[in-house]
Design a protein around this motif. Structure first.
Motif, mmCIF file in Angstrom:
data_model
loop_
_atom_site.group_PDB
_atom_site.id
_atom_site.type_symbol
_atom_site.label_atom_id
_atom_site.label_comp_id
_atom_site.label_asym_id
_atom_site.label_seq_id
_atom_site.Cartn_x
_atom_site.Cartn_y
_atom_site.Cartn_z
ATOM 1 N N VAL A 11 42.146 -44.124 3.801
ATOM 2 C CA VAL A 11 42.575 -43.036 3.485
ATOM 3 C C VAL A 11 41.367 -42.173 2.661
ATOM 4 O O VAL A 11 40.975 -41.267 2.684
ATOM 5 C CB VAL A 11 43.705 -42.744 2.621
ATOM 6 N N ARG A 12 40.894 -42.970 1.507
ATOM 7 C CA ARG A 12 39.803 -42.584 0.781
ATOM 8 C C ARG A 12 38.555 -42.164 1.489
ATOM 9 O O ARG A 12 37.972 -41.084 1.527
ATOM 10 C CB ARG A 12 39.275 -43.622 -0.029
ATOM 11 N N ALA A 13 38.034 -42.855 2.899
ATOM 12 C CA ALA A 13 36.834 -42.652 3.618
ATOM 13 C C ALA A 13 37.130 -41.415 4.402
ATOM 14 O O ALA A 13 36.515 -40.741 4.819
ATOM 15 C CB ALA A 13 36.877 -43.769 4.348
ATOM 16 N N ALA A 14 38.624 -41.007 4.732
ATOM 17 C CA ALA A 14 38.892 -40.104 5.642
ATOM 18 C C ALA A 14 39.032 -38.528 4.889
ATOM 19 O O ALA A 14 39.022 -37.479 5.606
ATOM 20 C CB ALA A 14 40.275 -40.174 6.482
ATOM 21 N N LEU A 15 39.084 -38.567 3.436
ATOM 22 C CA LEU A 15 39.255 -37.440 2.763
ATOM 23 C C LEU A 15 37.944 -37.070 1.677
ATOM 24 O O LEU A 15 37.279 -37.804 1.645
ATOM 25 C CB LEU A 15 40.231 -37.621 1.861
ATOM 26 N N PRO A 16 37.670 -35.663 1.399
ATOM 27 C CA PRO A 16 36.727 -35.058 0.656
ATOM 28 C C PRO A 16 36.902 -35.832 -0.705
ATOM 29 O O PRO A 16 38.091 -36.276 -1.181
ATOM 30 C CB PRO A 16 36.796 -33.853 0.995
ATOM 31 N N ALA A 17 35.879 -36.324 -1.136
ATOM 32 C CA ALA A 17 35.946 -36.848 -2.771
ATOM 33 C C ALA A 17 36.589 -35.732 -3.628
ATOM 34 O O ALA A 17 37.014 -36.446 -4.703
ATOM 35 C CB ALA A 17 34.381 -36.973 -3.205
ATOM 36 N N SER A 18 37.064 -34.605 -3.170
ATOM 37 C CA SER A 18 37.591 -33.617 -4.465
ATOM 38 C C SER A 18 39.197 -34.164 -4.377
ATOM 39 O O SER A 18 39.709 -33.473 -5.294
ATOM 40 C CB SER A 18 37.554 -32.155 -3.955
#
Length: 538
Positions: free
Chosen positions: A168-175
């Motif tokens: 999930v972390r890799a697929a979402l923007p850092a914001s």
């Protein structure tokens, strides 16, 4: 010289017991209706609250075909936006993926949940849907919580959870920050998970602790735990993802589920949270009837609003546990009238003593059964449970009517009739023993039906007290009576003697069991005593 159980002294004790039972029923209801002064919350607004719309009869998220329409979600969030800045969801699908888009209309934020369990296929679907929703509404999301209490349920390892978090972390923007939520002890047992999250989300529920915390010490407990978790994860932001208090259900040691205690806890928690500027989420918006199948009565009553979306209490001013407490008195009066009417067929009672005895017994029975009905209304989930509860309710009423008729006759001086202590008493002994076993071996989510068992237990105790010709109990009745106090004592011990309700439970078991021992002892040794007296005479 032998002592007669129907002597004036014993009749006086029986009268006193009837008066005390009636007064106790009246006092119980009166006390439940007294306003309780509590500290005010700093504001009626709450930063974030758990939101699950599954509150219609028979509705449950465990049903894969359940679906909540966008219209219902829109109506809920429109109303909730007046008091809450954010809602936390727990899963995708079943209509919940519409929450972020609808929340944006009302300027609310969302802690969006992705549900994880044992099924890899279902997990993959949840993750894919969650990623798609988060990408569509990034500005609305306060964070994404991947998995809820998965370690507590033992469904996945910390390594497997870390894998989903990484995906999930890799697929979402850092914001958009990503986290995992679990009970605080499981975070301390698996500190390695902190490397996979942007912030740590812990659940602190004083009522559900292995060592339950009473409401007067609950906020101090939250403060201590929060400090401990922050110390364990320096440099990580720590959020309380769930905290709250139930309004109905069984007490756990000194932690009693009640509306007053829920209001007290929430108000005091909000004062504490405001003083430390702490991110938090309260469980939960609405009562969830479906949770009673998993957690007993208490599971369904953690909402700030009930299942009909009505607020349970205000954030300022006194709080009342039972607003319509006078209905308990009305039930007592109805019980007294019913018992007197049932006694009209008895013509040998002297003056008004028999009617007074029936009235007192009827008031006490009516008040007790009214409390039992209240408990049934909160606990019963379906037709089967309502049917069983109603059968027990009517059996208790029938038993009380029968015993009260005999007691009134004895107190009014009517000719002696055999005491009613046969198969019906054995049935109550059996039911009590069965329920006692359940309380010992599977009692975590079970209520204490004190209002139901008060009638046969107190009634048979009074009958035995006034019975002149006590009959020998059967071996089966004696066996059950032997186990009742043992089982009830174990229930007291399991809660370390801190739960007042368990002591009342023990008292009821003793009231019906001790007379059985007394009858056995009296009938067993009566021939010996008679023979000894005859030998002395000769």
């Amino acid at each position: 010289m032998s002592f007669s159980p129907s002597s004036r002294g014993r009749r006086l004790v029986a009268w006193l017991a009837l008066v005390l039972l009636a007064c106790a029923g009246a006092a119980w209801w009166w006390a439940s209706g007294r306003p309780v002064n509590l500290p005010d919350a700093p504001s009626a607004r709450i930063a974030c609250v758990s939101y699950a719309p599954f509150r219609e009869p028979g509705e449950t998220p465990l049903d894969p075909h359940a679906f909540v329409s966008p219209g219902r979600i829109d109506a809920d969030l429109r109303a909730l936006s007046a008091r809450f800045d954010c809602v936390r969801t727990y899963s995708q699908g079943q209509g919940l993926s519409a929450v972020p888009g609808i929340a944006a209309r009302y300027h609310m934020q969302v802690l969006m949940g992705i549900w994880l369990g044992r099924d890899p296929k279902a997990n993959a679907e949840q993750v894919a849907l969650g990623i798609a929703t988060a990408r569509k509404y990034p500005a609305v999301l306060r964070g994404v919580i991947v998995g809820n209490e998965v370690l507590l349920r033992g469904e996945l390892s910390s390594g497997q959870i870390a894998g989903y978090l990484a995906e999930v972390r890799a697929a979402l923007p850092a914001s958009i920050p990503v986290s995992y939520a679990d009970v605080w002890e499981y975070w301390l047992r698996h500190p390695e998970l902190a490397r996979s999250v942007d912030f740590v989300t812990v659940h602190i529920l004083p009522y559900w602790e292995d060592q339950p915390v009473p409401p007067e010490r609950a906020i101090q407990h939250v403060e201590n735990v929060y400090a401990k978790v922050r110390q364990a994860f320096p440099g990580k932001r720590v959020m309380i993802g769930e905290t709250g208090w139930p309004s109905e259900g069984r007490p756990r040691r000194g932690a009693s589920a009640s509306v007053v205690n829920e209001a007290r806890y929430l108000r005091e928690f909000l004062r504490y949270a405001a003083s430390v500027d702490m991110p938090y989420n309260v469980i939960e918006t609405f009562d969830q009837p479906w949770k009673r199948a998993q957690e007993g009565t208490v599971g369904g009553y953690w909402g700030i609003f009930d299942a009909q979306a009505r607020p349970k209490f205000a954030m300022q001013g006194p709080v009342v546990e039972v607003p319509r407490w006078w209905l308990g008195w009305l039930a007592g009066v109805a019980g007294a009238a019913l018992f007197v009417l049932a006694g009209l067929r008895r013509r040998r009672w002297q003056r008004g003593r028999g009617w007074l005895a029936l009235g007192l017994a009827g008031f006490a029975s009516g008040a007790a059964l009214a409390w039992q009905w209240r408990q049934m209304a909160y606990a019963c989930r379906d037709v089967r449970e309502w049917t069983l509860s109603l059968v027990a309710f009517l059996a208790a009423l029938f038993t009380a009517l029968r015993l009260a008729g005999w007691l009134a006759g004895r107190l009014a001086g009517a000719p002696y009739k055999p005491a009613p202590a046969g198969r019906l008493r054995f049935a109550w002994l059996f039911v009590l023993a069965l329920y006692g076993l359940l309380m010992v071996f599977d009692g975590r989510y079970r209520d204490f039906p004190l209002g139901l068992f008060e009638l046969p237990c107190a009634g048979y105790a009074l009958v035995a007290w006034l019975d002149e010709r006590m009959r020998a109990p059967s071996r089966e009745a004696l066996f059950l009576a032997t186990w009742l106090p043992v089982l009830a004592t174990v229930v007291v011990a399991l809660e370390l003697g801190e739960n007042p309700v368990t002591w009342l439970w023990l008292l009821l078991n003793l009231l019906i069991a001790v007379p059985v021992f007394a009858a056995w002892r009296r009938t067993r040794f009566a021939p010996i005593c008679t023979s000894t007296m005859l030998d002395e005479i000769h």
